[in-house]
Design a protein around this motif. Sequence first.
Motif, PDB file in Angstrom:
ATOM      1  N   PRO A  18       2.316  13.070  -6.636  1.00  0.00           N
ATOM      2  CA  PRO A  18       3.174  12.034  -7.504  1.00  0.00           C
ATOM      3  C   PRO A  18       4.081  11.768  -7.996  1.00  0.00           C
ATOM      4  O   PRO A  18       4.490  11.253  -9.517  1.00  0.00           O
ATOM      5  N   ASN A  19       4.997  12.507  -6.954  1.00  0.00           N
ATOM      6  CA  ASN A  19       6.683  11.562  -7.004  1.00  0.00           C
ATOM      7  C   ASN A  19       5.972  10.272  -6.750  1.00  0.00           C
ATOM      8  O   ASN A  19       5.657   9.490  -5.701  1.00  0.00           O
ATOM      9  N   SER A  20       7.544   9.457  -7.453  1.00  0.00           N
ATOM     10  CA  SER A  20       7.404   8.388  -7.493  1.00  0.00           C
ATOM     11  C   SER A  20       8.377   7.468  -5.927  1.00  0.00           C
ATOM     12  O   SER A  20       8.310   6.406  -5.957  1.00  0.00           O
ATOM     13  N   LYS A  21       8.824   8.395  -5.639  1.00  0.00           N
ATOM     14  CA  LYS A  21      10.479   7.885  -4.823  1.00  0.00           C
ATOM     15  C   LYS A  21       9.628   7.192  -3.131  1.00  0.00           C
ATOM     16  O   LYS A  21      10.206   5.731  -3.356  1.00  0.00           O
ATOM     17  N   LEU A  22       8.397   6.492  -3.066  1.00  0.00           N
ATOM     18  CA  LEU A  22       7.725   5.548  -1.956  1.00  0.00           C
ATOM     19  C   LEU A  22       8.009   4.466  -2.480  1.00  0.00           C
ATOM     20  O   LEU A  22       8.241   3.147  -2.392  1.00  0.00           O
ATOM     21  N   ILE A  23       7.016   4.295  -4.201  1.00  0.00           N
ATOM     22  CA  ILE A  23       7.132   3.103  -5.331  1.00  0.00           C
ATOM     23  C   ILE A  23       9.067   3.096  -5.084  1.00  0.00           C
ATOM     24  O   ILE A  23       8.899   1.737  -5.017  1.00  0.00           O
ATOM     25  N   ILE A  79       0.225   8.774 -12.392  1.00  0.00           N
ATOM     26  CA  ILE A  79       1.362   9.568 -12.445  1.00  0.00           C
ATOM     27  C   ILE A  79       2.469   8.939 -11.661  1.00  0.00           C
ATOM     28  O   ILE A  79       3.709   8.911 -12.148  1.00  0.00           O
ATOM     29  N   ALA A  80       2.306   8.663 -10.071  1.00  0.00           N
ATOM     30  CA  ALA A  80       3.576   7.670  -9.324  1.00  0.00           C
ATOM     31  C   ALA A  80       3.941   6.754 -10.130  1.00  0.00           C
ATOM     32  O   ALA A  80       5.117   6.729 -10.434  1.00  0.00           O
ATOM     33  N   VAL A  87       0.513  -1.585  -0.154  1.00  0.00           N
ATOM     34  CA  VAL A  87      -0.347   0.041  -0.088  1.00  0.00           C
ATOM     35  C   VAL A  87       1.187   1.014  -0.082  1.00  0.00           C
ATOM     36  O   VAL A  87       1.573   1.223   0.830  1.00  0.00           O
ATOM     37  N   VAL A  88       0.695   2.160  -1.257  1.00  0.00           N
ATOM     38  CA  VAL A  88       1.344   3.748  -0.997  1.00  0.00           C
ATOM     39  C   VAL A  88       0.383   4.605  -0.989  1.00  0.00           C
ATOM     40  O   VAL A  88      -0.415   4.283  -1.752  1.00  0.00           O
ATOM     41  N   THR A  89       0.326   5.310  -0.135  1.00  0.00           N
ATOM     42  CA  THR A  89      -0.495   6.349   0.169  1.00  0.00           C
ATOM     43  C   THR A  89      -0.395   7.971   0.910  1.00  0.00           C
ATOM     44  O   THR A  89       0.836   8.001   1.158  1.00  0.00           O
ATOM     45  N   ASN A  90      -0.758   8.351  -0.024  1.00  0.00           N
ATOM     46  CA  ASN A  90      -0.584   9.694   0.874  1.00  0.00           C
ATOM     47  C   ASN A  90      -1.749  10.464   1.751  1.00  0.00           C
ATOM     48  O   ASN A  90      -2.609   9.758   1.755  1.00  0.00           O
TER      49      ASN A  90
END
Length: 184
Positions: free
Chosen positions: A106-111, A136-137, A52-55
Amino acid sequence: MKKAVFLDRDGVINEVLTNRVKFVNKPKDFYFLPRVPEAIKKLNKYFDYIFVVTNQGGVGLGYMKESKLQKIHEHMMKELKKDGAIIHEVVYCPHKPKSGCDCRKPNSKLIVDLGEKYNIDLSKSYMVGDTDTDIIAGKRAGTKGVFLGERDPLADAIFPDLISAANWIIEDAQGVTYKSYKKG
């Protein structure tokens, strides 16, 4: 290398902005969307990891403490496990919207960070979300993007819910042609 499915939380796994709950600020406010445990359990059979990747800007805005957010995630994972569905890790951006951090979609750092940590081939992985920032991420990280909703021009596929998306993701990962609900 391993394969993974990255899931947004609010609007993909659980209700948000519904008659029952506006925002999830306590474990008792957490309601799964229909057939979500079944969808995750299905994905568990075909993928090495489900994340799970969440803001969670509510933390940065002061609506919720980070310790409470972690309790919500522990509750979610425990409830899923009762149905045989496993989330391997939950990562989140706790910063305020528009704070300029690297971790907020939409930055991809967590992924990307999860990809490095677990040796994941991101080109064979999927990001599932209900906003363009999720798609986008995922694209920035190198995954395919699966949108839950009506329309997203950047998505590789569009479905009304996670169970429908899970079926397509499994077929697509196996190289099988499967009818998508993609709308242009």
